[in-house]
Design a protein around this motif. Structure first.
Motif, short mmCIF file in Angstrom:
data_model
loop_
_atom_site.label_atom_id
_atom_site.label_comp_id
_atom_site.label_asym_id
_atom_site.label_seq_id
_atom_site.Cartn_x
_atom_site.Cartn_y
_atom_site.Cartn_z
N GLY A 1 0.82 -1.20 0.00
CA GLY A 1 0.00 0.00 0.00
C GLY A 1 0.85 1.25 0.00
N PRO A 2 0.26 2.40 0.26
CA PRO A 2 1.01 3.66 0.26
C PRO A 2 2.03 3.69 1.39
CG PRO A 2 -1.22 3.98 1.09
CD PRO A 2 -1.18 2.61 0.54
N GLY A 3 3.10 4.44 1.14
CA GLY A 3 4.14 4.58 2.14
C GLY A 3 5.28 3.60 2.01
N CYS A 4 5.20 2.71 1.03
CA CYS A 4 6.23 1.67 0.85
C CYS A 4 6.44 1.49 -0.65
CB CYS A 4 5.78 0.38 1.51
SG CYS A 4 7.04 -0.90 1.61
N GLU A 5 7.44 2.18 -1.22
CA GLU A 5 7.61 2.21 -2.66
C GLU A 5 9.01 1.75 -3.08
OE1 GLU A 5 5.42 2.84 -4.97
OE2 GLU A 5 3.80 3.33 -3.58
N PRO A 6 9.12 0.67 -3.87
CA PRO A 6 10.43 0.29 -4.41
C PRO A 6 11.01 1.42 -5.26
CG PRO A 6 8.81 -1.47 -4.71
CD PRO A 6 8.05 -0.26 -4.26
N VAL A 7 12.31 1.63 -5.14
CA VAL A 7 12.98 2.70 -5.87
C VAL A 7 13.48 2.15 -7.20
CG1 VAL A 7 14.83 4.39 -5.84
CG2 VAL A 7 13.67 3.78 -3.70
N PRO A 8 12.96 2.64 -8.32
CA PRO A 8 13.39 2.12 -9.63
C PRO A 8 14.90 2.26 -9.82
CG PRO A 8 11.45 3.51 -9.87
CD PRO A 8 11.92 3.69 -8.46
N GLY A 9 15.48 1.24 -10.44
CA GLY A 9 16.89 1.29 -10.80
C GLY A 9 17.87 0.96 -9.70
N THR A 10 17.38 0.56 -8.52
CA THR A 10 18.30 0.27 -7.42
C THR A 10 18.63 -1.21 -7.27
OG1 THR A 10 16.43 0.24 -5.87
CG2 THR A 10 17.64 2.32 -6.09
N TRP A 11 18.11 -2.05 -8.17
CA TRP A 11 18.50 -3.47 -8.18
C TRP A 11 18.93 -3.82 -9.60
CZ3 TRP A 11 20.52 -6.62 -5.04
CH2 TRP A 11 20.51 -7.99 -5.24
N GLN A 12 20.21 -3.59 -9.89
CA GLN A 12 20.76 -3.79 -11.22
C GLN A 12 21.45 -5.14 -11.37
OE1 GLN A 12 20.46 -1.71 -13.85
NE2 GLN A 12 19.22 -0.29 -12.65
N ALA A 13 21.30 -5.99 -10.38
CA ALA A 13 22.03 -7.25 -10.35
C ALA A 13 21.66 -8.15 -11.53
CB ALA A 13 21.74 -7.99 -9.05
N ILE A 14 22.67 -8.84 -12.06
CA ILE A 14 22.44 -9.93 -13.00
C ILE A 14 22.21 -11.21 -12.21
CG2 ILE A 14 23.40 -11.26 -14.91
CD1 ILE A 14 22.62 -8.37 -15.59
N GLY A 15 23.18 -11.54 -11.32
CA GLY A 15 22.95 -12.62 -10.38
C GLY A 15 21.87 -12.23 -9.39
N MET A 16 20.96 -13.17 -9.09
CA MET A 16 19.84 -12.95 -8.17
C MET A 16 18.88 -11.86 -8.67
SD MET A 16 20.23 -15.27 -5.87
CE MET A 16 19.11 -14.82 -4.55
N ALA A 17 18.84 -11.65 -9.98
CA ALA A 17 17.93 -10.64 -10.52
C ALA A 17 16.49 -10.91 -10.11
CB ALA A 17 18.04 -10.60 -12.04
N GLY A 18 16.08 -12.16 -10.15
CA GLY A 18 14.70 -12.51 -9.85
C GLY A 18 14.32 -12.39 -8.39
N SER A 19 15.32 -12.19 -7.50
CA SER A 19 14.99 -12.03 -6.08
C SER A 19 14.34 -10.68 -5.80
CB SER A 19 16.25 -12.18 -5.21
OG SER A 19 17.11 -11.07 -5.36
N ASP A 20 14.43 -9.74 -6.77
CA ASP A 20 13.72 -8.47 -6.66
C ASP A 20 14.05 -7.77 -5.34
OD1 ASP A 20 11.89 -6.38 -7.06
OD2 ASP A 20 10.20 -7.56 -6.28
N SER A 21 15.31 -7.31 -5.23
CA SER A 21 15.81 -6.78 -3.96
C SER A 21 16.25 -5.32 -4.05
CB SER A 21 16.99 -7.64 -3.47
OG SER A 21 16.63 -8.99 -3.34
N PRO A 22 15.38 -4.44 -4.52
CA PRO A 22 15.77 -3.02 -4.62
C PRO A 22 15.70 -2.32 -3.27
CG PRO A 22 13.49 -3.24 -5.22
CD PRO A 22 13.98 -4.64 -4.94
N ASP A 23 16.12 -1.05 -3.27
CA ASP A 23 15.84 -0.19 -2.12
C ASP A 23 14.34 0.10 -2.10
OD1 ASP A 23 18.58 -0.16 -2.10
OD2 ASP A 23 18.78 1.99 -2.51
#
Length: 348
Positions: A162-184
């Protein structure tokens, strides 16, 4: 330990990691892993797949289940491990269990940077700041998150969908573990419910038990990385290939035995009355990280560039494992281990 692997069927986890197109596109990899994560969580809720709580007498089964997921897909294992770790944390701190449709993460990384602060208001606790390495940022509906309050570091339960919790685009550039979806994730005036007291997250025995669960995932990833080497040895007898496979098998066998022993010790002393949980966790994690690093090296030296260039699944397994084992803090953790071992009470 490995009987539970049959519960995690090929139909549930897929025939071998991400499909060819998803493996080349991080966004698609994230979406596919999220779908599989939802399926595994649904099976956990229904009882079709079981991850016994650490120290419940079934810790070996828990580690085997994590290994089985990781052997199929390390990115999926990262999300599943977070969900079942959150379940264990809530149980240990005497909080309600996750709901049947909730997908939980544990967002507790605290590298240098802005961090998250917690403030007690008339309307309850509110969180503010930036949290790094939030695995499952787009697929989790709930998370346990660490934040710094006026009285110290605390753990909070929050809604992430919901509101107040937003993934920051471009902060998970990993090739390894890309699918773990681990951005700021940017946290803004986010309502939060405290879980335990100050430093309860770190001080509980389950923190150390959970760290070994992560190592069980690394171990499953190493087993997956070994497959091209095993296949090469079966196709064409060669002393050098056999030597590499022998070295890998020796270390993986020892790693599996160490996980079994750790599971038995956790079940014998779930509340860490002996005070040995941290020492055990440091030893197991350091050894399995070293085994994973050696496995990556042996497989690469034995098989050359071919599997890395022509086998997408293997290339992803190698990339994923190389990133995932960096949750081990290398010499920092080894120095802590050495300091503990040097104490007279730990000399034997």
């Amino acid at each position: 330990m490995h009987e539970v692997a049959s519960q995690l069927s090929a139909d549930l986890l897929g025939s071998g990691g991400l499909d060819r197109d998803s493996g080349l596109r991080p966004g698609a990899a994230r979406q596919e892993v999220a779908q599989r994560f939802a399926s595994v969580v649904a099976d956990i809720a229904s009882g079709a797949v079981q991850f016994p709580l650490p120290g419940s007498g079934g810790t070996s089964q828990r580690f085997a289940a994590l290994r089985a997921v990781a052997q199929r897909d390390l990115c999926l294992a990262r999300l599943v491990e977070g969900h079942v770790d959150a379940t264990a944390i809530l149980a240990e701190l005497q909080e309600p269990s996750p709901g049947p449709t909730e997908r939980w993460g544990v967002w507790a990384a605290e590298p240098p940077g802005e961090g998250v602060t917690a403030t007690r208001t008339e309307a309850g606790w509110r969180l503010e700041g930036l949290k790094q390495y939030c695995s499952g940022a787009h697929s989790c509906s709930r998370a346990l998150i660490t934040a710094t309050a006026e009285d110290g570091r605390r753990l909070f339960a929050v809604r992430t969908d919901g509101p107040g919790c937003e993934p920051v685009p471009g902060t998970w550039q990993a090739i390894g573990m890309a699918g773990s979806d681990s951005p700021d994730v940017r946290i803004t005036d986010l309502p939060a419910v405290p879980v335990g007291g100050v430093e309860a997250y770190i001080r509980r025995p389950g923190f150390q038990h959970g760290g070994i669960g992560v190592a069980a995932c690394w171990y499953g990833g190493a087993l997956a990385v070994t497959e091209p080497l095993r296949s090469a040895a079966q196709r064409r007898p060669d002393p050098h290939t056999d030597a590499h496979l022998g070295a890998v098998d020796m270390q993986l066998h020892a790693a599996g035995a160490l996980l079994d022993r750790a599971a038995a010790e956790i079940d014998q002393d779930p509340h860490d009355n002996s005070g040995s949980a941290r020492l055990r966790s440091l030893r197991v994690r350091a050894f399995i990280e070293e085994v994973c690093s050696a496995t990556l090296c042996h497989v690469s030296r034995a098989t050359g560039a071919g599997p890395l260039c022509r086998d997408l699944r293997h290339a992803r397994n190698v990339a994923d494992l190389s990133v995932y084992i960096r949750q081990h803090h290398a010499e920092h953790n080894l120095a802590e281990l050495g300091g503990l071992v040097a104490r007279p009470e730990n000399t034997r």
